[in-house]
Design an enzyme around this catalytic site. Structure first.
Site, PDB file in Angstrom:
ATOM      1  N   HIS A  13     -27.146  23.674 -26.044  1.00 18.17           N
ATOM      2  CA  HIS A  13     -28.405  22.715 -25.513  1.00 18.17           C
ATOM      3  C   HIS A  13     -27.779  22.185 -23.837  1.00 18.17           C
ATOM      4  O   HIS A  13     -28.652  22.008 -23.198  1.00 18.17           O
ATOM      5  CB  HIS A  13     -28.277  21.762 -26.723  1.00 18.17           C
ATOM      6  CG  HIS A  13     -28.458  22.157 -27.841  1.00 18.17           C
ATOM      7  ND1 HIS A  13     -29.922  22.228 -28.078  1.00 18.17           N
ATOM      8  CD2 HIS A  13     -27.681  22.069 -28.628  1.00 18.17           C
ATOM      9  CE1 HIS A  13     -30.146  22.443 -29.558  1.00 18.17           C
ATOM     10  NE2 HIS A  13     -29.116  22.931 -29.922  1.00 18.17           N
ATOM     11  N   ASP A  72     -19.696  15.942 -19.440  1.00 19.21           N
ATOM     12  CA  ASP A  72     -19.058  15.645 -20.022  1.00 19.21           C
ATOM     13  C   ASP A  72     -20.041  13.773 -20.803  1.00 19.21           C
ATOM     14  O   ASP A  72     -20.224  13.586 -19.599  1.00 19.21           O
ATOM     15  CB  ASP A  72     -17.812  14.779 -19.853  1.00 19.21           C
ATOM     16  CG  ASP A  72     -17.233  14.473 -21.532  1.00 19.21           C
ATOM     17  OD1 ASP A  72     -16.751  15.394 -22.031  1.00 19.21           O
ATOM     18  OD2 ASP A  72     -16.446  13.717 -21.611  1.00 19.21           O
ATOM     19  N   SER A  73     -21.067  14.164 -21.520  1.00 19.71           N
ATOM     20  CA  SER A  73     -21.536  12.906 -22.058  1.00 19.71           C
ATOM     21  C   SER A  73     -21.833  12.107 -22.973  1.00 19.71           C
ATOM     22  O   SER A  73     -20.558  12.378 -24.030  1.00 19.71           O
ATOM     23  CB  SER A  73     -22.791  13.953 -21.884  1.00 19.71           C
ATOM     24  OG  SER A  73     -22.814  14.585 -22.269  1.00 19.71           O
ATOM     25  N   PHE A 155     -30.888  16.839 -29.079  1.00 22.12           N
ATOM     26  CA  PHE A 155     -29.839  17.105 -29.604  1.00 22.12           C
ATOM     27  C   PHE A 155     -28.688  16.132 -29.556  1.00 22.12           C
ATOM     28  O   PHE A 155     -29.199  14.648 -29.164  1.00 22.12           O
ATOM     29  CB  PHE A 155     -28.896  18.091 -29.334  1.00 22.12           C
ATOM     30  CG  PHE A 155     -28.415  18.213 -27.640  1.00 22.12           C
ATOM     31  CD1 PHE A 155     -27.063  17.446 -28.314  1.00 22.12           C
ATOM     32  CD2 PHE A 155     -28.660  18.149 -26.772  1.00 22.12           C
ATOM     33  CE1 PHE A 155     -26.708  18.086 -26.851  1.00 22.12           C
ATOM     34  CE2 PHE A 155     -28.403  18.089 -25.657  1.00 22.12           C
ATOM     35  CZ  PHE A 155     -27.282  18.173 -25.883  1.00 22.12           C
ATOM     36  N   GLY A 156     -28.193  15.894 -29.950  1.00 21.74           N
ATOM     37  CA  GLY A 156     -27.142  14.594 -30.720  1.00 21.74           C
ATOM     38  C   GLY A 156     -27.941  13.897 -31.411  1.00 21.74           C
ATOM     39  O   GLY A 156     -28.472  13.319 -32.201  1.00 21.74           O
ATOM     40  N   TYR A 157     -27.936  12.071 -29.841  1.00 27.40           N
ATOM     41  CA  TYR A 157     -27.926  10.990 -30.885  1.00 27.40           C
ATOM     42  C   TYR A 157     -29.760  10.642 -29.818  1.00 27.40           C
ATOM     43  O   TYR A 157     -29.807   9.580 -30.188  1.00 27.40           O
ATOM     44  CB  TYR A 157     -27.513   9.766 -30.147  1.00 27.40           C
ATOM     45  CG  TYR A 157     -25.820   9.883 -30.671  1.00 27.40           C
ATOM     46  CD1 TYR A 157     -25.395   9.223 -31.797  1.00 27.40           C
ATOM     47  CD2 TYR A 157     -24.698  10.673 -30.047  1.00 27.40           C
ATOM     48  CE1 TYR A 157     -24.343   9.406 -32.237  1.00 27.40           C
ATOM     49  CE2 TYR A 157     -24.252  10.466 -30.344  1.00 27.40           C
ATOM     50  CZ  TYR A 157     -23.069  10.161 -31.525  1.00 27.40           C
ATOM     51  OH  TYR A 157     -21.871   9.608 -31.640  1.00 27.40           O
ATOM     52  N   HIS A 183     -29.792  10.967 -18.544  1.00 28.93           N
ATOM     53  CA  HIS A 183     -28.493  10.630 -17.904  1.00 28.93           C
ATOM     54  C   HIS A 183     -28.472  11.647 -16.716  1.00 28.93           C
ATOM     55  O   HIS A 183     -27.344  11.885 -16.296  1.00 28.93           O
ATOM     56  CB  HIS A 183     -27.756  10.138 -18.760  1.00 28.93           C
ATOM     57  CG  HIS A 183     -27.517  10.976 -19.764  1.00 28.93           C
ATOM     58  ND1 HIS A 183     -29.110  11.743 -20.670  1.00 28.93           N
ATOM     59  CD2 HIS A 183     -26.700  11.619 -20.669  1.00 28.93           C
ATOM     60  CE1 HIS A 183     -28.482  12.199 -21.711  1.00 28.93           C
ATOM     61  NE2 HIS A 183     -27.539  12.550 -21.600  1.00 28.93           N
ATOM     62  N   ARG A 184     -28.299  13.583 -17.850  1.00 30.39           N
ATOM     63  CA  ARG A 184     -28.472  14.378 -17.346  1.00 30.39           C
ATOM     64  C   ARG A 184     -28.717  14.498 -15.907  1.00 30.39           C
ATOM     65  O   ARG A 184     -28.375  15.102 -15.280  1.00 30.39           O
ATOM     66  CB  ARG A 184     -28.436  16.140 -18.407  1.00 30.39           C
ATOM     67  CG  ARG A 184     -27.505  16.777 -17.898  1.00 30.39           C
ATOM     68  CD  ARG A 184     -26.979  17.817 -18.712  1.00 30.39           C
ATOM     69  NE  ARG A 184     -26.178  17.109 -19.820  1.00 30.39           N
ATOM     70  CZ  ARG A 184     -26.567  16.979 -21.082  1.00 30.39           C
ATOM     71  NH1 ARG A 184     -27.711  16.912 -21.729  1.00 30.39           N
ATOM     72  NH2 ARG A 184     -26.031  15.717 -21.674  1.00 30.39           N
TER      73      ARG A 184
END
Length: 202
Positions: A13, A72-73, A155-157, A183-184
């Site tokens: 992802h 890294d996030s 994905f994730g949160y 953010h990315r």
């Protein structure tokens, strides 16, 4: 001709999101497998996103000898004093997954009023060159957390996070829009500015 960059992450992802943004910069992202990198785990034992991002990029660059990019996030929740932070991917434990992480987060903030359920996604992207040079870019996006997941994108949160200025979660927002405001994306735009200042052409 596009410059080939090796992605240190094995998260498909993340690779897709990075590729969607970096392609316009003349970069073509390939996976570790495509670069012939051995299947090794880089231990993410840093206390900051910057430390983990650099470690991942540097270790993979040493193995492949090519320009390597690492992200890294994670999510920082103000009510939780910045948690889960660098532990975002393993918030519910080493064997946890997105659902378990989200369930744990909701359980911790369920009694917090919406206006105080603030936080931010953080992404630190590090590009390491074979000559030892490194570029580090940090991007953030502020928002609020919901108590139930909405949307199937991301994905994730993502299904719990509503960015400021929107009434939809990252799980509901069209991926093209997310890739402009995330953010990315913010970190990659800063990286682009650094590359331009360095007069590196991709």
């Amino acid at each position: 001709m596009k410059q080939i960059i090796v992605a240190a992450t094995q998260n498909k992802h993340k690779i897709e999101e990075i590729e969607a943004i970096t392609s316009e910069f003349g970069m073509s992202i390939i996976s570790r497998d495509e670069a012939g990198v051995p299947d090794v785990d880089v231990v993410e034992d840093g206390e900051t996103f910057e430390e983990n991002s650099y470690k991942k990029a540097y270790e993979i660059m040493k193995l492949c000898g090519k320009i390597t990019i690492a992200d890294d996030s994670g999510l920082e929740v103000d009510f939780l004093e910045g948690a889960p932070g660098v532990y975002s991917a393993r918030f519910a434990g080493e064997d946890g997954d997105d659902r378990a992480n989200n369930e744990k987060l909701v359980g911790l903030i369920k009694d917090v009023p919406y206006e105080k359920r603030t936080g931010r996604f953080v992404s630190v992207i590090t590009m390491v060159f074979p000559d030892g040079e490194k570029l580090v870019a940090r991007g953030e996006v502020e928002g609020h957390l919901l108590l139930e997941e909405r949307g199937d994108h991301g994905f994730g949160y993502d299904p719990l996070f509503v960015p400021v200025g929107y009434d939809k979660t990252f799980g509901e927002i069209d991926p093209e829009i997310k890739n402009r405001i995330s953010h990315r994306a913010n970190a990659l735009m800063k990286l682009r500015e650094m590359l331009q200042r360095e007069k590196r052409r991709f």
